[in-house]
Design an enzyme around this catalytic site. Structure first.
Site, PDB file in Angstrom:
ATOM      1  N   SER A   1       0.833  -1.212   0.000  1.00 44.79           N
ATOM      2  CA  SER A   1       0.000   0.000   0.000  1.00 44.79           C
ATOM      3  C   SER A   1       0.865   1.258   0.000  1.00 44.79           C
ATOM      4  CB  SER A   1      -0.955   0.005   1.205  1.00 44.79           C
ATOM      5  OG  SER A   1      -0.320   0.483   2.361  1.00 44.79           O
TER       6      SER A   1
ATOM      7  N   SER B   1      11.818   9.539   7.478  1.00 45.77           N
ATOM      8  CA  SER B   1      10.703  10.471   7.667  1.00 45.77           C
ATOM      9  C   SER B   1      11.300  11.799   8.132  1.00 45.77           C
ATOM     10  CB  SER B   1       9.798   9.918   8.780  1.00 45.77           C
ATOM     11  OG  SER B   1       8.921  10.897   9.262  1.00 45.77           O
TER      12      SER B   1
ATOM     13  N   TYR C   1       8.301   6.033  17.140  1.00 47.84           N
ATOM     14  CA  TYR C   1       8.457   6.119  15.676  1.00 47.84           C
ATOM     15  C   TYR C   1       9.660   7.010  15.345  1.00 47.84           C
ATOM     16  CZ  TYR C   1       7.112   7.270  10.821  1.00 47.84           C
ATOM     17  OH  TYR C   1       7.089   7.466   9.454  1.00 47.84           O
TER      18      TYR C   1
ATOM     19  N   LYS D   1      13.187   6.013  13.487  1.00 50.98           N
ATOM     20  CA  LYS D   1      13.614   6.687  12.251  1.00 50.98           C
ATOM     21  C   LYS D   1      14.964   7.386  12.465  1.00 50.98           C
ATOM     22  CE  LYS D   1      10.039   5.667   9.548  1.00 50.98           C
ATOM     23  NZ  LYS D   1      10.160   4.757   8.395  1.00 50.98           N
TER      24      LYS D   1
ATOM     25  N   THR E   1      -1.468   8.499   2.652  1.00 46.85           N
ATOM     26  CA  THR E   1      -1.508   7.027   2.615  1.00 46.85           C
ATOM     27  C   THR E   1      -2.297   6.561   3.839  1.00 46.85           C
ATOM     28  OG1 THR E   1       0.434   6.704   4.015  1.00 46.85           O
ATOM     29  CG2 THR E   1       0.843   6.998   1.645  1.00 46.85           C
TER      30      THR E   1
HETATM   31  N1  LIG Z   1       2.675   8.627   4.707  1.00 45.05           N
HETATM   32  C1  LIG Z   1       3.457   9.517   5.298  1.00 45.05           C
HETATM   33  O1  LIG Z   1       3.054  10.650   5.569  1.00 45.05           O
HETATM   34  C2  LIG Z   1       4.878   9.131   5.649  1.00 45.05           C
HETATM   35  C3  LIG Z   1       5.714  10.153   6.099  1.00 45.05           C
HETATM   36  C4  LIG Z   1       7.014   9.841   6.420  1.00 45.05           C
HETATM   37  C5  LIG Z   1       7.489   8.566   6.284  1.00 45.05           C
HETATM   38  N2  LIG Z   1       6.663   7.580   5.847  1.00 45.05           N
HETATM   39  C6  LIG Z   1       7.198   6.225   5.741  1.00 45.05           C
HETATM   40  O2  LIG Z   1       6.872   5.672   4.486  1.00 45.05           O
HETATM   41  C7  LIG Z   1       6.860   4.257   4.599  1.00 45.05           C
HETATM   42  C8  LIG Z   1       5.618   3.724   3.907  1.00 45.05           C
HETATM   43  O3  LIG Z   1       4.475   4.133   4.619  1.00 45.05           O
HETATM   44  P1  LIG Z   1       3.097   4.563   3.907  1.00 45.05           P
HETATM   45  O4  LIG Z   1       2.883   5.978   4.204  1.00 45.05           O
HETATM   46  O5  LIG Z   1       3.054   4.100   2.526  1.00 45.05           O
HETATM   47  O6  LIG Z   1       2.054   3.765   4.843  1.00 45.05           O
HETATM   48  P2  LIG Z   1       1.115   2.492   4.597  1.00 45.05           P
HETATM   49  O7  LIG Z   1       0.202   2.752   3.465  1.00 45.05           O
HETATM   50  O8  LIG Z   1       0.554   2.152   5.919  1.00 45.05           O
HETATM   51  O9  LIG Z   1       2.140   1.375   4.128  1.00 45.05           O
HETATM   52  C9  LIG Z   1       2.993   0.708   5.032  1.00 45.05           C
HETATM   53  C10 LIG Z   1       3.532  -0.535   4.368  1.00 45.05           C
HETATM   54  O10 LIG Z   1       4.397  -1.222   5.304  1.00 45.05           O
HETATM   55  C11 LIG Z   1       4.011  -2.590   5.383  1.00 45.05           C
HETATM   56  N3  LIG Z   1       4.284  -3.127   6.705  1.00 45.05           N
HETATM   57  C12 LIG Z   1       3.786  -2.726   7.901  1.00 45.05           C
HETATM   58  N4  LIG Z   1       4.214  -3.526   8.889  1.00 45.05           N
HETATM   59  C13 LIG Z   1       5.014  -4.464   8.302  1.00 45.05           C
HETATM   60  C14 LIG Z   1       5.724  -5.582   8.786  1.00 45.05           C
HETATM   61  N5  LIG Z   1       5.718  -5.929  10.089  1.00 45.05           N
HETATM   62  N6  LIG Z   1       6.419  -6.339   7.911  1.00 45.05           N
HETATM   63  C15 LIG Z   1       6.418  -6.036   6.586  1.00 45.05           C
HETATM   64  N7  LIG Z   1       5.765  -4.981   6.061  1.00 45.05           N
HETATM   65  C16 LIG Z   1       5.068  -4.221   6.909  1.00 45.05           C
HETATM   66  C17 LIG Z   1       2.509  -2.597   5.071  1.00 45.05           C
HETATM   67  O11 LIG Z   1       2.098  -3.836   4.527  1.00 45.05           O
HETATM   68  P3  LIG Z   1       1.393  -5.049   5.306  1.00 45.05           P
HETATM   69  O12 LIG Z   1       0.358  -4.478   6.211  1.00 45.05           O
HETATM   70  O13 LIG Z   1       0.852  -5.893   4.184  1.00 45.05           O
HETATM   71  O14 LIG Z   1       2.498  -5.763   6.024  1.00 45.05           O
HETATM   72  C18 LIG Z   1       2.438  -1.523   3.985  1.00 45.05           C
HETATM   73  O15 LIG Z   1       2.746  -2.090   2.730  1.00 45.05           O
HETATM   74  C19 LIG Z   1       6.943   3.943   6.095  1.00 45.05           C
HETATM   75  O16 LIG Z   1       8.259   3.551   6.419  1.00 45.05           O
HETATM   76  C20 LIG Z   1       6.612   5.258   6.748  1.00 45.05           C
HETATM   77  O17 LIG Z   1       7.210   5.386   8.017  1.00 45.05           O
HETATM   78  C21 LIG Z   1       5.360   7.845   5.526  1.00 45.05           C
END
Ligand SMILES: NC(=O)c1ccc[n+]([C@@H]2O[C@H](COP(=O)([O-])OP(=O)(O)OC[C@H]3O[C@@H](n4cnc5c(N)ncnc54)[C@H](OP(=O)(O)O)[C@@H]3O)[C@@H](O)[C@H]2O)c1
Length: 286
Positions: A38, A163, A176, A180, A211
């Site tokens: 996702s 992040s 978190y 990070k 997301t």
């Molecule tokens: N969205 C933001 O604003 C934002 C900002 C800064 C940084 N980030 C970083 O971007 C990255 C992606 O996040 P996103 O925003 O795309 O959120 P998301 O839509 O919740 O996606 C998170 C992904 O991580 C996987 N995941 C979670 N727990 C896991 C585990 N134990 N083992 C393997 N996979 C796991 C989930 O898949 P499953 O549930 O299928 O395992 C999902 O594919 C993260 O590292 C997050 O910290 C996001």
């Protein structure tokens, strides 16, 4: 053509130019993306598959990974490797299967992760352990498993989706932000130790990206937050974020900040840290 049509055409030609200029670079590369079911990882999968890369996609949820695979333009070049970053013991076996099949990973994108919404005084230690296992230990364990092959090849690119919380912290994100920040410490060492092995490291620091991250965040007892935060909802699209990550990989950047106005907090932290503290402390805490 009316004015809106003209604007759409300019937008399309810009998008096509982006795909064209990065196409050759990724065409024959094998790229392993975690958290591909996702959000940012899913958007990276579609974009890199479109550019001709062989993608290996991982996360816990096999069904969601299959949906992502089926939505790709070239499904032949998508391999599903389910794994749980929290279970670092089993990662050795998972990595062996992938490495036996593909022999060479050109780019590892450590994107899988979970966020947090809880105050320090209320948060169970088990929640901190989970945040560190998924975001930090799982990520470094997988990178260490891919590293020997990159050293042998004298080539490789490790991308870490950190992040803005890897550069400064805010309320409700203590575990978190700690995880990070830890990623920066670890991967900056890796960059230095393997600079002469031609292994590149890119640390990506997104701000708000729209997301499911806030919905999937853990609360004080480990249960899901299940709410879409306002800031997240108004954030950059996952597709735009993925495009910027791809450009940064190709440009061999060491660190990149992706987002909107929130990026200014990073500069405030560097030049006016007390001002940032005063601004952040007044943010609403739920
Ligand atoms: N969205 C933001 O604003 C934002 C900002 C800064 C940084 N980030 C970083 O971007 C990255 C992606 O996040 P996103 O925003 O795309 O959120 P998301 O839509 O919740 O996606 C998170 C992904 O991580 C996987 N995941 C979670 N727990 C896991 C585990 N134990 N083992 C393997 N996979 C796991 C989930 O898949 P499953 O549930 O299928 O395992 C999902 O594919 C993260 O590292 C997050 O910290 C996001």
């Amino acid at each position: 053509m009316d004015f809106c049509g003209y604007l759409d055409e300019v937008k399309d030609s810009k998008a096509n130019l982006f795909i064209f200029t990065t196409m050759g670079y990724f065409e024959h590369k094998t790229i392993w993306i975690t958290g591909a079911s996702s959000g940012i990882g899913e958007a990276l999968t579609y974009a890199l598959n479109k550019k001709g890369a062989q993608v290996i996609i991982s996360s816990r949820n096999q069904k969601s990974l299959e949906k992502v695979k089926n939505a790709c333009v070239d499904t032949e070049k998508v391999y599903i490797a389910p794994l749980d970053l929290e279970d670092s013991e089993k990662l050795t076996e998972k990595a062996k299967t992938v490495l036996d099949k593909f022999k060479k990973i050109d780019v590892l994108i450590n994107n899988g992760g979970i966020s947090q919404r809880s105050l320090i005084k209320d948060t169970n230690m088990s929640v901190y352990r989970k945040l560190m296992e998924v975001n930090f230990f799982g990520t470094i364990a997988l990178s260490k498993l891919v590293l020997p092959q990159m050293i042998r090849e004298q080539s490789g690119h490790i991308v870490v989706i950190s992040s803005l919380m890897g550069k400064f912290s805010s309320q409700l994100r203590s575990g978190y932000a700690a995880a990070k920040h830890a990623l920066h410490g670890f991967f900056e060492s890796l960059r230095l130790e393997h600079y002469d092995d031609n292994i590149k490291v890119l640390l990506v620091c997104p701000g708000f990206v729209k997301t499911n991250i806030s919905l999937n965040s853990v609360t004080k007892d480990g249960s899901k937050h299940n709410e879409m935060d306002e800031a997240q909802d108004g954030g950059l699209s996952a597709e735009d974020c993925a495009a910027k990550i791809i450009s940064a990989i190709q440009a061999n950047k060491e660190e990149v900040y992706i987002g909107g106005r929130e990026i200014s907090a990073l500069y405030m932290k560097r030049f006016f840290p007390k001002l940032l503290t005063r601004i952040l402390k007044n943010r609403k805490v739920t």
